[in-house]
Design a protein around this motif. Structure first.
Motif, short mmCIF file in Angstrom:
data_model
loop_
_atom_site.label_atom_id
_atom_site.label_comp_id
_atom_site.label_asym_id
_atom_site.label_seq_id
_atom_site.Cartn_x
_atom_site.Cartn_y
_atom_site.Cartn_z
N ASN A 64 0.41 7.80 2.87
CA ASN A 64 -0.46 6.63 2.98
C ASN A 64 -1.22 6.61 4.30
O ASN A 64 -2.41 6.30 4.33
CB ASN A 64 0.38 5.36 2.86
CG ASN A 64 -0.46 4.10 2.92
OD1 ASN A 64 -1.20 3.79 2.00
ND2 ASN A 64 -0.34 3.37 4.01
N TYR A 65 -0.52 6.94 5.38
CA TYR A 65 -1.14 6.79 6.70
C TYR A 65 -1.78 8.07 7.23
O TYR A 65 -2.51 8.02 8.23
CB TYR A 65 -0.11 6.28 7.70
CG TYR A 65 0.33 4.86 7.42
CD1 TYR A 65 -0.55 3.80 7.59
CD2 TYR A 65 1.61 4.58 6.98
CE1 TYR A 65 -0.16 2.50 7.32
CE2 TYR A 65 2.02 3.29 6.71
CZ TYR A 65 1.13 2.24 6.89
OH TYR A 65 1.52 0.95 6.62
N ARG B 16 0.82 -1.21 0.00
CA ARG B 16 0.00 0.00 0.00
C ARG B 16 0.86 1.26 0.00
O ARG B 16 0.54 2.23 -0.68
CB ARG B 16 -0.93 -0.01 1.21
CG ARG B 16 -2.08 -1.01 1.09
CD ARG B 16 -2.91 -1.04 2.36
NE ARG B 16 -4.05 -1.95 2.22
CZ ARG B 16 -4.86 -2.30 3.23
NH1 ARG B 16 -4.62 -1.81 4.45
NH2 ARG B 16 -5.87 -3.12 3.02
N VAL B 17 1.94 1.24 0.76
CA VAL B 17 2.85 2.38 0.79
C VAL B 17 3.49 2.57 -0.58
O VAL B 17 3.62 3.70 -1.08
CB VAL B 17 3.92 2.20 1.88
CG1 VAL B 17 5.05 3.21 1.71
CG2 VAL B 17 3.29 2.34 3.26
N SER C 98 -5.53 8.86 4.18
CA SER C 98 -6.38 8.00 5.01
C SER C 98 -7.83 8.45 4.94
O SER C 98 -8.14 9.62 4.81
CB SER C 98 -5.89 8.01 6.47
OG SER C 98 -6.06 9.29 7.02
N GLY D 200 5.88 8.92 0.89
CA GLY D 200 4.78 8.00 0.62
C GLY D 200 4.24 7.34 1.87
O GLY D 200 3.05 7.07 1.98
N THR E 164 0.92 4.10 -2.91
CA THR E 164 0.73 5.53 -2.62
C THR E 164 1.90 6.35 -3.13
O THR E 164 1.73 7.43 -3.69
CB THR E 164 0.55 5.75 -1.11
OG1 THR E 164 -0.58 5.02 -0.65
CG2 THR E 164 0.35 7.23 -0.80
N THR E 165 3.11 5.85 -2.96
CA THR E 165 4.31 6.55 -3.44
C THR E 165 4.26 6.71 -4.95
O THR E 165 4.59 7.78 -5.49
CB THR E 165 5.58 5.79 -3.03
OG1 THR E 165 5.59 5.61 -1.61
CG2 THR E 165 6.82 6.57 -3.44
#
Length: 440
Positions: free
Chosen positions: A354-355, A255-256, A359, A350, A259-260
């Motif tokens: 992501n977090y 997921r990271v 979110s 990223g 997102t990056t």
């Protein structure tokens, strides 16, 4: 180029540092006499430090809203950290440290309330007058809105910084229609000057060909990315949003990486980004779990220090290998950021994106922020100059057309801190007592 390559002697600040030309010290409005105690670039930095625009950054969102907790960084604390990183890296490369420091202090002055979300909203609201861009707004603040000097005809010359300092602060030295093409064929949405600020923009760029950014501006940009990438991760961990140990899980790691790619490096493969995470997490200082104790906070601080040193060291070494040992200033050289270093920096960004930024829990906040700015804009447009601050009221009344009057309203809204925007919204739009928090 008329360059005085002489060393400054004790007590004499009239001599320029190696690599700089006399024209680099020129000011839009000439000022008679020079300080025997401070260089022109030191005076620029002092003007920025004492500016109200810089102070307002203390109450503007960096990633987490300033009223959420007492630890997370604001735009101001982020700016001061960028200045520290940039000043040191620039000094090692031969840049005048005050020019780099000033560029770093300037780089976020144009950001409106609510961070990048506020910037997006204002760009939509100002679509008919050339849009809104935080970097173009920075130039406007430095040369018009934050006033220290005036032209003979009464026009504001802003802080009247030197040509070198203004040039270094303009991260994207082009208008919107001149923006470089991205890999998808579309123009970059980033630009550095509105149409009605071209007078000072053209003066600043005299003798410079093309769209390149000076070395001092490139150092500022790198320092911003480095500080942003490292400190946002630290803030996210301390605020309890995630742990770096999450990346040991294949799904979380994927997921990271996604997102990056979506936010920063769309052309970089998953494999390369996975390798960047592996390199970062292999460092002895990498903090997989933090419990909020003093010992764990110290470990986090050591990790951020190590990462900053790692990224700056890699950039310095690569730049020196490319250009040798001479002072690297203005438009004589380019900063070299190794591909692996760039990927590591963007992966760190990223992680935070992501977090925190991406979110789902943030989406109601973003919607609420958009409502605040949109409704406030509608009210101010309808009431003309009635509720504007005196300086923006004067701009509104002096405007020659509706577009200029609209720009004065946008300038007013952009100048507000997060708290002030909420206060204006509550009192002017709804006639209610001031609220201190977005969801109070």
């Amino acid at each position: 180029m008329n360059v005085r390559n002489v060393e400054r002697i004790e007590g004499d600040y009239s001599a320029l540092p190696p690599g700089y030309a006399e024209s680099d010290e020129d000011r839009w409005v000439p000022e008679h006499g020079k300080s025997v105690y401070r260089s022109s670039f030191e005076r620029d930095r002092a003007r920025l430090l004492h500016s109200s625009s810089l102070r307002r950054l203390g109450a503007k969102t960096q990633v987490v809203s300033p009223d959420v907790d007492d630890f997370s960084r604001t735009r101001l604390t982020h700016t001061l950290e960028v200045a520290q990183v940039g000043r040191e890296l620039g000094r090692q490369l031969g840049c005048d440290p005050d020019v780099v420091d000033g560029a770093c202090l300037s780089h976020d002055l144009g950001h409106p309330p609510f961070g990048h979300n506020g910037e997006k909203v204002l760009n939509e609201l100002a679509a008919g007058i050339g849009g809104f861009e935080g970097n173009a707004q920075t130039l406007r603040i430095l040369t018009r809105l934050e006033t220290k000097r005036f032209h003979a005809d009464g026009r504001s010359a802003g802080l009247n910084l030197t040509r070198a300092s203004i040039d270094a602060a303009v991260k994207y030295p082009w208008q919107a229609h001149q923006a470089p093409l991205r890999q998808d064929g579309a123009r970059s949405p980033k630009f550095g000057a509105y149409e009605d600020d071209l007078g000072v923009f053209d003066w600043m760029r005299e003798g410079i060909e093309g769209l390149r950014t000076p070395m001092e501006g490139q150092v500022m940009d790198a320092a911003d990315d480095i500080a942003y990438s490292v400190h946002d991760v630290e803030d996210g961990i301390v605020s309890g949003r995630f742990q770096l140990g999450f990346l040991d899980n294949d799904l979380q790691r994927a997921r990271v990486i996604q997102t990056t790619q979506e936010w920063y490096l769309p052309q970089t493969s998953e494999g390369r980004l996975d390798e960047a995470i592996a390199r970062l997490s292999a460092a002895d200082s990498w903090v997989r779990e933090s419990d909020g104790s003093r010992r764990s906070l110290a470990a986090l601080k050591n990790m951020t220090s190590d990462l900053i040193g790692r990224f700056c060291g890699d950039i310095y070494d690569a730049t020196r290998r490319a250009h040798g040992g001479q002072p690297l200033v203005r438009h004589e050289a380019d900063l070299v950021v190794p591909t692996e270093t760039l990927e590591e920096i963007q992966v760190m960004k990223g992680i935070a994106a992501n977090y925190i930024m991406a979110s789902r829990e943030q989406m109601p906040v973003y919607t609420r922020q958009k409502d605040v700015l949109t409704d406030l804009h509608s009210l101010l447009m309808d009431t003309k100059d009635r509720f504007l601050d005196p300086q923006f009221q004067a701009d509104y009344r002096a405007a020659d057309d509706d577009a200029a009057r609209h720009r004065a309203v946008i300038d007013q809204i952009a100048s507000l801190t997060d708290g002030a925007a909420l206060e204006w919204y509550a009192t002017l739009v709804h006639g209610k007592p001031v609220v201190n928090r977005l969801f109070a």
